[in-house]
Design a protein around this motif. Structure first.
Motif, PDB file in Angstrom:
ATOM      1  N   CYS A  80     -12.305   6.123  13.505  1.00 35.15           N
ATOM      2  CA  CYS A  80     -13.068   5.220  14.362  1.00 35.15           C
ATOM      3  C   CYS A  80     -12.124   4.349  15.189  1.00 35.15           C
ATOM      4  O   CYS A  80     -12.140   3.111  15.103  1.00 35.15           O
ATOM      5  N   GLY A  81     -11.259   5.006  15.954  1.00 36.03           N
ATOM      6  CA  GLY A  81     -10.381   4.279  16.857  1.00 36.03           C
ATOM      7  C   GLY A  81      -9.116   3.748  16.245  1.00 36.03           C
ATOM      8  O   GLY A  81      -8.393   2.971  16.887  1.00 36.03           O
ATOM      9  N   GLY A  82      -8.799   4.176  15.002  1.00 34.30           N
ATOM     10  CA  GLY A  82      -7.599   3.672  14.355  1.00 34.30           C
ATOM     11  C   GLY A  82      -6.539   4.738  14.187  1.00 34.30           C
ATOM     12  O   GLY A  82      -6.589   5.803  14.810  1.00 34.30           O
ATOM     13  N   ASP A  83      -5.570   4.457  13.330  1.00 35.53           N
ATOM     14  CA  ASP A  83      -4.493   5.402  13.062  1.00 35.53           C
ATOM     15  C   ASP A  83      -4.999   6.529  12.173  1.00 35.53           C
ATOM     16  O   ASP A  83      -5.831   6.325  11.282  1.00 35.53           O
ATOM     17  N   ARG A  84      -4.458   7.724  12.396  1.00 34.85           N
ATOM     18  CA  ARG A  84      -4.811   8.890  11.591  1.00 34.85           C
ATOM     19  C   ARG A  84      -3.522   9.573  11.148  1.00 34.85           C
ATOM     20  O   ARG A  84      -3.028  10.478  11.821  1.00 34.85           O
ATOM     21  N   LEU A  85      -2.977   9.115  10.044  1.00 38.78           N
ATOM     22  CA  LEU A  85      -1.744   9.685   9.537  1.00 38.78           C
ATOM     23  C   LEU A  85      -2.025  11.005   8.827  1.00 38.78           C
ATOM     24  O   LEU A  85      -3.047  11.156   8.161  1.00 38.78           O
ATOM     25  N   ASP A  86      -1.107  11.930   8.946  1.00 42.60           N
ATOM     26  CA  ASP A  86      -1.251  13.217   8.272  1.00 42.60           C
ATOM     27  C   ASP A  86      -0.739  13.183   6.841  1.00 42.60           C
ATOM     28  O   ASP A  86      -1.085  14.048   6.038  1.00 42.60           O
ATOM     29  N   SER A  87       0.095  12.191   6.545  1.00 41.46           N
ATOM     30  CA  SER A  87       0.635  12.069   5.193  1.00 41.46           C
ATOM     31  C   SER A  87       1.209  10.670   5.026  1.00 41.46           C
ATOM     32  O   SER A  87       1.418   9.934   5.999  1.00 41.46           O
ATOM     33  N   LEU A  88       1.496  10.325   3.774  1.00 39.01           N
ATOM     34  CA  LEU A  88       2.080   9.018   3.498  1.00 39.01           C
ATOM     35  C   LEU A  88       3.483   8.904   4.078  1.00 39.01           C
ATOM     36  O   LEU A  88       3.953   7.805   4.392  1.00 39.01           O
ATOM     37  N   ALA A  89       4.149  10.043   4.265  1.00 41.17           N
ATOM     38  CA  ALA A  89       5.505  10.037   4.826  1.00 41.17           C
ATOM     39  C   ALA A  89       5.537   9.471   6.237  1.00 41.17           C
ATOM     40  O   ALA A  89       6.584   8.999   6.694  1.00 41.17           O
ATOM     41  N   GLU A  90       4.394   9.506   6.940  1.00 49.32           N
ATOM     42  CA  GLU A  90       4.338   8.980   8.302  1.00 49.32           C
ATOM     43  C   GLU A  90       4.150   7.463   8.351  1.00 49.32           C
ATOM     44  O   GLU A  90       4.250   6.864   9.418  1.00 49.32           O
ATOM     45  N   LEU A  91       3.868   6.859   7.208  1.00 54.35           N
ATOM     46  CA  LEU A  91       3.604   5.422   7.181  1.00 54.35           C
ATOM     47  C   LEU A  91       4.888   4.619   7.328  1.00 54.35           C
ATOM     48  O   LEU A  91       5.841   4.801   6.563  1.00 54.35           O
ATOM     49  N   ASP A  92       4.920   3.718   8.309  1.00 57.94           N
ATOM     50  CA  ASP A  92       5.996   2.741   8.444  1.00 57.94           C
ATOM     51  C   ASP A  92       5.566   1.495   7.686  1.00 57.94           C
ATOM     52  O   ASP A  92       4.898   0.609   8.235  1.00 57.94           O
ATOM     53  N   LEU A  93       5.921   1.433   6.415  1.00 62.03           N
ATOM     54  CA  LEU A  93       5.446   0.345   5.570  1.00 62.03           C
ATOM     55  C   LEU A  93       5.900  -1.012   6.077  1.00 62.03           C
ATOM     56  O   LEU A  93       5.175  -2.014   5.942  1.00 62.03           O
ATOM     57  N   ASP A  94       7.068  -1.079   6.696  1.00 63.49           N
ATOM     58  CA  ASP A  94       7.571  -2.363   7.192  1.00 63.49           C
ATOM     59  C   ASP A  94       6.712  -2.925   8.315  1.00 63.49           C
ATOM     60  O   ASP A  94       6.778  -4.125   8.607  1.00 63.49           O
ATOM     61  N   SER A  95       5.911  -2.084   8.956  1.00 58.55           N
ATOM     62  CA  SER A  95       5.053  -2.554  10.047  1.00 58.55           C
ATOM     63  C   SER A  95       3.718  -3.098   9.543  1.00 58.55           C
ATOM     64  O   SER A  95       2.947  -3.669  10.325  1.00 58.55           O
ATOM     65  N   VAL A  96       3.442  -2.943   8.259  1.00 57.24           N
ATOM     66  CA  VAL A  96       2.179  -3.425   7.697  1.00 57.24           C
ATOM     67  C   VAL A  96       2.294  -4.916   7.412  1.00 57.24           C
ATOM     68  O   VAL A  96       3.223  -5.346   6.720  1.00 57.24           O
ATOM     69  N   PRO A  97       1.370  -5.731   7.932  1.00 51.23           N
ATOM     70  CA  PRO A  97       1.453  -7.182   7.690  1.00 51.23           C
ATOM     71  C   PRO A  97       1.401  -7.509   6.200  1.00 51.23           C
ATOM     72  O   PRO A  97       0.754  -6.804   5.423  1.00 51.23           O
ATOM     73  N   ILE A  98       2.100  -8.572   5.816  1.00 51.53           N
ATOM     74  CA  ILE A  98       2.102  -9.022   4.426  1.00 51.53           C
ATOM     75  C   ILE A  98       1.149 -10.204   4.311  1.00 51.53           C
ATOM     76  O   ILE A  98       1.353 -11.252   4.918  1.00 51.53           O
ATOM     77  N   MET A  99       0.087 -10.026   3.512  1.00 48.04           N
ATOM     78  CA  MET A  99      -0.905 -11.070   3.303  1.00 48.04           C
ATOM     79  C   MET A  99      -0.439 -11.995   2.174  1.00 48.04           C
ATOM     80  O   MET A  99       0.186 -11.546   1.208  1.00 48.04           O
ATOM     81  N   ASP A 100      -0.760 -13.261   2.301  1.00 50.51           N
ATOM     82  CA  ASP A 100      -0.284 -14.273   1.365  1.00 50.51           C
ATOM     83  C   ASP A 100      -1.355 -14.586   0.327  1.00 50.51           C
ATOM     84  O   ASP A 100      -2.377 -15.183   0.634  1.00 50.51           O
ATOM     85  N   ALA A 101      -1.107 -14.155  -0.905  1.00 47.01           N
ATOM     86  CA  ALA A 101      -1.987 -14.531  -2.017  1.00 47.01           C
ATOM     87  C   ALA A 101      -1.256 -15.484  -2.955  1.00 47.01           C
ATOM     88  O   ALA A 101      -1.574 -15.581  -4.142  1.00 47.01           O
ATOM     89  N   GLY A 102      -0.270 -16.190  -2.408  1.00 46.81           N
ATOM     90  CA  GLY A 102       0.541 -17.087  -3.214  1.00 46.81           C
ATOM     91  C   GLY A 102       1.665 -16.315  -3.881  1.00 46.81           C
ATOM     92  O   GLY A 102       1.661 -15.087  -3.948  1.00 46.81           O
ATOM     93  N   GLY A 103       2.660 -17.022  -4.354  1.00 47.52           N
ATOM     94  CA  GLY A 103       3.760 -16.365  -5.032  1.00 47.52           C
ATOM     95  C   GLY A 103       4.745 -15.742  -4.067  1.00 47.52           C
ATOM     96  O   GLY A 103       4.630 -15.856  -2.848  1.00 47.52           O
TER      97      GLY A 103
END
Length: 314
Positions: A80-103
């Motif tokens: 629905c208009g978003g990213d469509r990765l073919d595998s986990l190997a395509e994920l750039d984890l460093d580009s994923v925002p880090i949410m703050d739950a404390g700690g």
């Protein structure tokens, strides 16, 4: 007690609430939102409704949500208009925002939800599903927290027939759908912190459609709809739904989830994901050897539509 959340009105239970009897509604709800999200032709509208129960309580169906006011989880696969990765190997984890739950410790959660989820960590809402209904999608969420980590996930199996937990499907106008959640949470080193399995707790807060209220067995904190019909019908006149108020502190680490039943596990085949790329493209994380996550839900995958899930991981 009732309060507004994301512009919707729903019932909540006070702190320390004892076991509740079900409150019932009959028939279809009144639509108050034609759709939280539009994925275009060929998909189902994520509409929202309100319905009043026999005791006068107003319920939001299928759920009151934080959609549109909380951060969206990052896409793994989203047609629905978003990213469509073919595998986990395509994920750039460093580009994923880090949410703050404390700690300060970093974690990553990989999630496939049927249909909609909201993820709380140590009582903080950190991400919601960007696609409430169809098409099926999967997500990744990074966050910081301190251990022990309390994971609390609201799950809603969306519906077309608002208030009657069903959709036009398989040749029937009122066919109950099913739900399911699979998730794998890792630390910054890639070690497994938690997977969805029967060590989680699961409680039901909305069950429908019910062709006979007497089929529902409520015993203490057990809400058992296993004896209720799951058959699709073309005429649901007189059909009901059962509702329970959501505890206002259900997501907090201090909440006593020992009163809830254990989550029930379901196979990939039962949930029906073997033809869904949002799942199959990432089987290496969901079905990791030695950390194979199960699909979990309450005891009734089909009729229980609003399910809250909890797990505390060290």
């Amino acid at each position: 007690m009732r309060y507004a959340l994301a512009g919707l009105l729903f019932a909540t239970a006070p702190f320390g609430a004892e076991a509740q009897e079900a409150t019932f509604t009959t028939g279809l709800a009144t639509e108050i939102n034609p759709g939280l999200f539009d994925c275009g032709p060929g998909t189902r509208a994520s509409a929202v409704g309100e319905i009043k129960s026999d005791d006068g309580t107003v319920w939001t169906v299928p759920a009151a949500t934080n959609y549109g006011t909380a951060p969206f989880a990052t896409d793994l696969f989203n047609e629905c208009g978003g990213d469509r990765l073919d595998s986990l190997a395509e994920l750039d984890l460093d580009s994923v925002p880090i949410m703050d739950a404390g700690g300060s410790e970093q974690f990553t959660a990989y999630v496939f939800a049927d249909n909609y989820f909201e993820l709380y960590v140590n009582g903080t809402l950190i991400a919601v599903d960007p696609v409430p209904f169809t098409k099926f999608n999967s997500n990744v969420v990074r966050f910081t927290a301190d251990r022990p980590v309390t994971l609390a996930i609201m799950m809603a199996d969306w519906e077309e027939n608002l208030g009657l937990g069903s959709e036009d499907n398989r040749g029937k106008a009122f066919h109950p759908g099913d739900g399911g959640l699979v998730a794998h949470i890792q630390d910054a080193n890639g070690a497994t912190v938690a997977i969805t399995d029967d060590s989680w707790r699961a409680q039901t807060f909305y069950t429908s459609p019910l062709n006979d209220r007497g089929c529902l067995v409520v015993d203490g904190h057990s809400r058992d709809s296993s004896a209720c019909s799951q058959e699709g019908v073309d005429d649901a006149t007189g059909y009901s739904a059962a509702h329970w108020a959501v505890p206002s502190d259900w997501m907090m680490p201090s909440f006593d989830d020992s009163i809830w039943p254990a989550a029930v596990t379901f196979s990939n085949e039962t949930v029906g994901v073997n033809n869904k790329k949002a799942f199959t493209n990432f089987e290496d994380i969901f079905d990791t050897p030695g950390a194979n996550a199960d699909f979990i839900w309450s005891s009734n995958l089909v009729l229980d539509n609003l399910v809250l899930l909890r797990k505390t991981a060290d």
